[in-house]
Design an enzyme around this catalytic site. Sequence first.
Site, PDB file in Angstrom:
ATOM      1  N   THR A  97       1.012  -1.301  -0.066  1.00  0.00           N
ATOM      2  CA  THR A  97       0.171   0.069   0.163  1.00  0.00           C
ATOM      3  C   THR A  97       0.983   1.327  -0.019  1.00  0.00           C
ATOM      4  OG1 THR A  97      -1.717  -1.390   1.240  1.00  0.00           O
ATOM      5  CG2 THR A  97      -1.894   1.162   1.065  1.00  0.00           C
ATOM      6  N   LYS A 172      -7.610   1.463  -2.833  1.00  0.00           N
ATOM      7  CA  LYS A 172      -7.420   1.087  -1.564  1.00  0.00           C
ATOM      8  C   LYS A 172      -7.373   2.326  -0.471  1.00  0.00           C
ATOM      9  CE  LYS A 172      -5.075  -1.192   1.800  1.00  0.00           C
ATOM     10  NZ  LYS A 172      -5.539  -2.529   2.337  1.00  0.00           N
ATOM     11  N   LYS A 240       0.558   4.967   8.014  1.00  0.00           N
ATOM     12  CA  LYS A 240       1.084   5.306   6.810  1.00  0.00           C
ATOM     13  C   LYS A 240       0.125   5.541   5.709  1.00  0.00           C
ATOM     14  CE  LYS A 240       2.044   1.669   4.670  1.00  0.00           C
ATOM     15  NZ  LYS A 240       1.407   0.987   3.834  1.00  0.00           N
TER      16      LYS A 240
HETATM   17  N1  LIG Z   1      -1.086  -6.909   7.498  1.00  0.00           N
HETATM   18  C1  LIG Z   1      -2.061  -6.643   6.890  1.00  0.00           C
HETATM   19  O1  LIG Z   1      -3.247  -7.128   7.410  1.00  0.00           O
HETATM   20  C2  LIG Z   1      -2.108  -5.872   5.470  1.00  0.00           C
HETATM   21  C3  LIG Z   1      -3.333  -5.781   4.872  1.00  0.00           C
HETATM   22  C4  LIG Z   1      -3.469  -5.043   3.550  1.00  0.00           C
HETATM   23  C5  LIG Z   1      -2.151  -4.324   3.180  1.00  0.00           C
HETATM   24  N2  LIG Z   1      -1.015  -4.358   3.944  1.00  0.00           N
HETATM   25  C6  LIG Z   1       0.175  -3.650   3.317  1.00  0.00           C
HETATM   26  O2  LIG Z   1       1.060  -4.795   2.866  1.00  0.00           O
HETATM   27  C7  LIG Z   1       2.330  -4.146   2.970  1.00  0.00           C
HETATM   28  C8  LIG Z   1       2.920  -5.240   4.047  1.00  0.00           C
HETATM   29  O3  LIG Z   1       2.438  -5.316   5.068  1.00  0.00           O
HETATM   30  P1  LIG Z   1       2.809  -6.599   6.267  1.00  0.00           P
HETATM   31  O4  LIG Z   1       1.840  -6.649   7.160  1.00  0.00           O
HETATM   32  O5  LIG Z   1       3.009  -7.737   5.488  1.00  0.00           O
HETATM   33  O6  LIG Z   1       4.296  -6.014   6.658  1.00  0.00           O
HETATM   34  P2  LIG Z   1       5.451  -6.594   7.472  1.00  0.00           P
HETATM   35  O7  LIG Z   1       4.704  -7.816   8.394  1.00  0.00           O
HETATM   36  O8  LIG Z   1       6.101  -5.697   8.208  1.00  0.00           O
HETATM   37  O9  LIG Z   1       6.288  -7.114   6.306  1.00  0.00           O
HETATM   38  C9  LIG Z   1       7.046  -6.094   5.532  1.00  0.00           C
HETATM   39  C10 LIG Z   1       7.935  -6.693   4.431  1.00  0.00           C
HETATM   40  O10 LIG Z   1       8.602  -5.826   3.705  1.00  0.00           O
HETATM   41  C11 LIG Z   1      10.103  -6.010   3.897  1.00  0.00           C
HETATM   42  N3  LIG Z   1      10.738  -4.708   3.612  1.00  0.00           N
HETATM   43  C12 LIG Z   1      10.331  -3.484   4.270  1.00  0.00           C
HETATM   44  N4  LIG Z   1      11.133  -2.543   3.884  1.00  0.00           N
HETATM   45  C13 LIG Z   1      11.968  -3.110   2.941  1.00  0.00           C
HETATM   46  C14 LIG Z   1      13.052  -2.548   2.203  1.00  0.00           C
HETATM   47  N5  LIG Z   1      13.387  -1.249   2.189  1.00  0.00           N
HETATM   48  N6  LIG Z   1      13.506  -3.207   1.269  1.00  0.00           N
HETATM   49  C15 LIG Z   1      13.404  -4.659   1.213  1.00  0.00           C
HETATM   50  N7  LIG Z   1      12.428  -5.270   1.885  1.00  0.00           N
HETATM   51  C16 LIG Z   1      11.707  -4.525   2.849  1.00  0.00           C
HETATM   52  C17 LIG Z   1      10.273  -6.483   5.324  1.00  0.00           C
HETATM   53  O11 LIG Z   1      11.593  -7.132   5.427  1.00  0.00           O
HETATM   54  P3  LIG Z   1      12.078  -7.481   6.723  1.00  0.00           P
HETATM   55  O12 LIG Z   1      11.504  -9.126   7.063  1.00  0.00           O
HETATM   56  O13 LIG Z   1      13.498  -7.822   6.723  1.00  0.00           O
HETATM   57  O14 LIG Z   1      11.623  -6.660   7.697  1.00  0.00           O
HETATM   58  C18 LIG Z   1       9.161  -7.512   5.258  1.00  0.00           C
HETATM   59  O15 LIG Z   1       9.164  -8.642   4.609  1.00  0.00           O
HETATM   60  C19 LIG Z   1       2.127  -2.679   3.665  1.00  0.00           C
HETATM   61  O16 LIG Z   1       2.326  -1.663   2.880  1.00  0.00           O
HETATM   62  C20 LIG Z   1       0.825  -2.866   4.247  1.00  0.00           C
HETATM   63  O17 LIG Z   1       0.434  -1.421   4.510  1.00  0.00           O
HETATM   64  C21 LIG Z   1      -0.953  -4.834   4.934  1.00  0.00           C
END
Ligand SMILES: NC(=O)c1ccc[n+]([C@@H]2O[C@H](COP(=O)([O-])OP(=O)(O)OC[C@H]3O[C@@H](n4cnc5c(N)ncnc54)[C@H](OP(=O)(O)O)[C@@H]3O)[C@@H](O)[C@H]2O)c1
Length: 290
Positions: A97, A172, A240
């Site tokens: 997102t 979104k 965010k």
């Molecule tokens: N969780 C939800 O329910 C949900 C629902 C809809 C949308 N989203 C969106 O989906 C996205 C991910 O959410 P999430 O909950 O899966 O987050 P998360 O668990 O924090 O995972 C983020 C992932 O991105 C990687 N990452 C972050 N910064 C990076 C960088 N600069 N370079 C390379 N890799 C990087 C992290 O690597 P590391 O393992 O090294 O930290 C991790 O694998 C976000 O934009 C969020 O807003 C989430």
Amino acid sequence: MAKVAFLGLGVMGYPMAGHLAARGHEVTVYNRTAAKAEVWVAQHGGRAAATPAQAAAGAEFVMACVGNDDDLRAVCTGAEGAFAGMAEGAVFVDHTTVSAAVTREMHEAAATAGIGFVDAPVSGGQAGAENGQLVVMCGGAQASYDRAEPVIASYAKACRRLGDSGAGQLTKMVNQICIAGLVQGLAEALHFAEKAGLDGRAVVEVIGGGAAGSWQMMNRYESMIEDRFDFGFAVDWMRKDLGICLATANETGASLPVTALVDQFYKDVQKLGGGRWDTSSLIARLRAMG
Ligand SMILES: NC(=O)c1ccc[n+]([C@@H]2O[C@H](COP(=O)([O-])OP(=O)(O)OC[C@H]3O[C@@H](n4cnc5c(N)ncnc54)[C@H](OP(=O)(O)O)[C@@H]3O)[C@@H](O)[C@H]2O)c1
């Protein structure tokens, strides 16, 4: 079956990449913290790569689900970003997102390299990712979308293109604006029931099937009653997203008074130490206020 790279094995990406492997796609994963990629490979097979560019080499599709605008830039156009490894004609699908502005920036950079770029943010949360039941909102060229859609279907119950580059991210934003006010309303309702001495579970069993019912109510009431938030969609991510919504509203002239207020409530949750708590933790803020 396609050759697919998946970048970012977080709460969402890890199970999404798992669905691609389960469908028989040939999957190469990249995660910034390499240990997580090794765990994924041990569970699902496939390969792990050390950089986004290496993961993307030879892939027909590169999917990403990272954090914010800067993270997307890093995995696309950074020194070892995916665009450097992708062949002409391949398609990048971004499930992160992010703002519509960075999406259009990446779309342009991809187009210059002959790569397709589809913005494809998701809704459905951790459970939707784990069950392969996400709703996917897409923007970008029709031809790129048409090629990517059968691959996205590995973890989607619904997928639709809503317009040119950025249209998925704008959709979104609409989704997040809906959720912000709704979750605050749900938090206030359950807090009120608690203070009134009602059995919250019984209340939801009665009203959940009526006009007040919602996905948030049915999927979050139990953990909210139990004061449990160590899962799901992190408050830091919601802030965010709301920041993106409010900035976009400033550009378009839309009025978002409740969204702005709930964003401040989430700031309070962060001060309580809840940056990684699920967004339903708005009720913890009300409890903290007594
Ligand atoms: N969780 C939800 O329910 C949900 C629902 C809809 C949308 N989203 C969106 O989906 C996205 C991910 O959410 P999430 O909950 O899966 O987050 P998360 O668990 O924090 O995972 C983020 C992932 O991105 C990687 N990452 C972050 N910064 C990076 C960088 N600069 N370079 C390379 N890799 C990087 C992290 O690597 P590391 O393992 O090294 O930290 C991790 O694998 C976000 O934009 C969020 O807003 C989430």
